[in-house]
Design an enzyme around this catalytic site. Structure first.
Site, PDB file in Angstrom:
ATOM      1  NE  ARG A 199      -6.588  14.034 -15.767  1.00 21.46           N
ATOM      2  CZ  ARG A 199      -7.286  14.575 -16.669  1.00 21.46           C
ATOM      3  NH1 ARG A 199      -7.546  13.838 -17.576  1.00 21.46           N
ATOM      4  NH2 ARG A 199      -7.458  15.879 -16.494  1.00 21.46           N
ATOM      5  CE1 TYR A 225      -1.215  -6.884  -1.072  1.00 17.07           C
ATOM      6  CE2 TYR A 225      -2.883  -5.573  -2.106  1.00 17.07           C
ATOM      7  CZ  TYR A 225      -1.903  -5.656  -1.429  1.00 17.07           C
ATOM      8  OH  TYR A 225      -1.302  -4.610  -0.786  1.00 17.07           O
ATOM      9  CG  ASP A 242      -2.544  -9.168  -8.530  1.00 16.14           C
ATOM     10  OD1 ASP A 242      -1.397  -9.536  -9.020  1.00 16.14           O
ATOM     11  OD2 ASP A 242      -3.030  -8.645  -7.471  1.00 16.14           O
ATOM     12  CE  LYS A 302       3.756  -5.089  -3.287  1.00 21.94           C
ATOM     13  NZ  LYS A 302       2.382  -5.791  -3.445  1.00 21.94           N
TER      14      LYS A 302
HETATM   15  C1  LIG Z   1       1.224  -5.411  -3.326  1.00 22.05           C
HETATM   16  C2  LIG Z   1       0.104  -6.345  -4.129  1.00 22.05           C
HETATM   17  C3  LIG Z   1      -0.850  -5.587  -4.623  1.00 22.05           C
HETATM   18  C4  LIG Z   1      -1.296  -4.048  -4.426  1.00 22.05           C
HETATM   19  O1  LIG Z   1      -0.250  -3.198  -4.956  1.00 22.05           O
HETATM   20  P1  LIG Z   1       0.198  -1.774  -4.666  1.00 22.05           P
HETATM   21  O2  LIG Z   1       1.426  -1.611  -5.651  1.00 22.05           O
HETATM   22  O3  LIG Z   1       0.606  -1.962  -3.234  1.00 22.05           O
HETATM   23  O4  LIG Z   1      -0.972  -1.038  -4.467  1.00 22.05           O
HETATM   24  C5  LIG Z   1      -1.827  -6.331  -5.353  1.00 22.05           C
HETATM   25  N1  LIG Z   1      -1.608  -7.640  -5.713  1.00 22.05           N
HETATM   26  C6  LIG Z   1      -0.493  -8.347  -5.057  1.00 22.05           C
HETATM   27  C7  LIG Z   1      -0.540  -9.735  -5.203  1.00 22.05           C
HETATM   28  C8  LIG Z   1       0.376  -7.684  -4.436  1.00 22.05           C
HETATM   29  O5  LIG Z   1       1.482  -8.161  -3.923  1.00 22.05           O
END
Ligand SMILES: *Cc1c(COP(=O)(O)O)cnc(C)c1O
Length: 380
Positions: free
Chosen positions: A45, A97, A169, A194
């Protein structure tokens, strides 16, 4: 050493065996020679060699001091919010998001963290929303799903003038295209689910800090809260990053072709793509991004949920699914899928109309993708 070479060679070869692929250290604990005497690892961890290789890699890629890998993008965002205290305020982009909105407004608001949403494309509006309690400005650029572009360097300057941090982000642009820390941001997060993973086969999140001081805070929270990424998934993200630049280049080329096709189609009302000269902030995108990304969003002249539903169920190559950033093209209807947790009024305000469709343009042949959309549009 040029950037692409630096990225590839930041992935270490195994000093023990010479393995060119990072070994998957599938272990919970590490044997100690004496109490507290170990080889730098004591419990997975806290630290794991496979995860550490990914964490060092993402720090190099984003040009930050420290990187951290979490079990999801939301766990990554969660760790950033946990650096705040009750009474602190976040000013976040309105076209946020959906999951980040839920986390901020439905989880952290009840712990006394105040959240305000503004259109951060408008710098005056942003500045007027800041109060002495504002400790974090939170943006996405490009946003999901209407691909709004905010001026990262200008917002960093505003944030710092008021003693706040800028968190961004960077999921949609990826560090192959955009380096927020170099533009002045303090913290970058990713949903590595992604483009960084890139193959629609895992859920993962990353945080990169600009300074060691911030890095120590996230490190403490990562270990204290425990939302870490597993060794195997860390390995998959490393493998994804190896081809990130190549994939982003092709995603962007295909997306541009799709965007130009849609823009010329008589049944299409509006196309959102930062690479189009008609995009409101095309000039800012050009300045701060190397590629314009693989997401294209559009709305129909028949601006109804029914028309959009017919379209997203008629495509053959664009599979109807949430998520984005994989090799296979995906389509989704934000109003009833990814953004249904955002109140209808706020949704309309940020341009998520009933017929809005988001495409994650994959790595198929662009001509096939265009043909697919052409025949789906005929049915609408
Ligand atoms: C998918 C996404 C998230 C969240 O990510 P997870 O891996 O699904 O928890 C946050 N920000 C953006 C822009 C996203 O497309």
């Amino acid at each position: 050493m040029r950037e692409q070479t630096r990225v590839i060679h930041s992935i270490p070869t195994d000093p023990l065996t010479g393995a060119i692929s990072v070994p998957i250290y599938q272990t919970s604990t590490f044997v100690q020679e004496a109490p507290g005497v170990n080889k730098g690892f004591d419990y997975s961890r806290t630290n794991n060699p496979t995860r550490q290789a990914l964490e060092e890699l993402i720090a190099v890629l984003e040009g930050g001091s420290n990187g951290f890998a979490f079990a999801s993008g939301l766990a990554a965002i969660d760790s950033v919010v946990k650096t705040l205290q009750s009474g602190d305020e976040i000013v976040a982009i309105d076209d946020i998001y959906g999951g980040a909105f839920r986390l901020f407004s439905l989880v952290y608001a009840k712990f006394g963290i105040n959240i305000k949403y503004v259109d951060t494309q408008d710098l005056e509006l942003l500045e007027s929303a800041i109060t002495p309690a504002t400790k974090l400005i939170w943006i996405e650029s490009p946003t999901n799903p209407t691909l709004k572009i905010s001026d990262i360097a200008a917002i960093a300057e505003i944030a710092h003038r008021y003693g706040a941090l800028l968190g961004i982000d960077n999921t949609f642009a990826t560090p192959a295209s955009q380096k927020p820390l170099a533009l002045g941001a303090d913290i970058v997060i990713h949903s590595a689910t992604k483009y960084l993973g890139g193959h629609s086969d895992l859920i993962a999140g990353l945080v990169v800090t600009k300074t060691v001081e911030l890095g120590e805070k996230i490190k403490f929270i990562q270990n204290a809260s425990g939302g870490i990424l597993a060794p195997f998934d860390s390995w998959l993200v490393i493998r994804g990053i190896e081809t990130l630049n190549l994939r982003m280049k092709q995603h962007a080329e295909n997306a541009m072709a799709v965007a130009l096709f849609l823009e010329s189609h008589p049944k299409v009302l509006k196309v959102y793509y930062p690479g189009l000269p008609t995009h409101k902030n095309h000039d800012i995108a050009k300045r701060q991004q190397r590629y314009f990304g693989g997401i294209v969003t559009f709305s129909l002249k028949n601006d109804t949920s029914e028309a959009a539903t017919l379209l997203v169920t008629s495509t053959q190559y664009f599979k109807l699914a949430e998520s984005l950033g994989g090799v296979k093209s995906l389509c989704c209807h934000p109003a009833t899928m990814t953004h249904k947790s955002i109140p209808a009024e706020m949704r309309q305000q940020s341009g998520i109309t009933d017929s809005l469709i988001r495409l994650s343009v994959g790595l198929e042949d662009a001509d096939d993708l265009i043909q697919d959309l052409q025949s789906a549009l005929e049915k609408v």
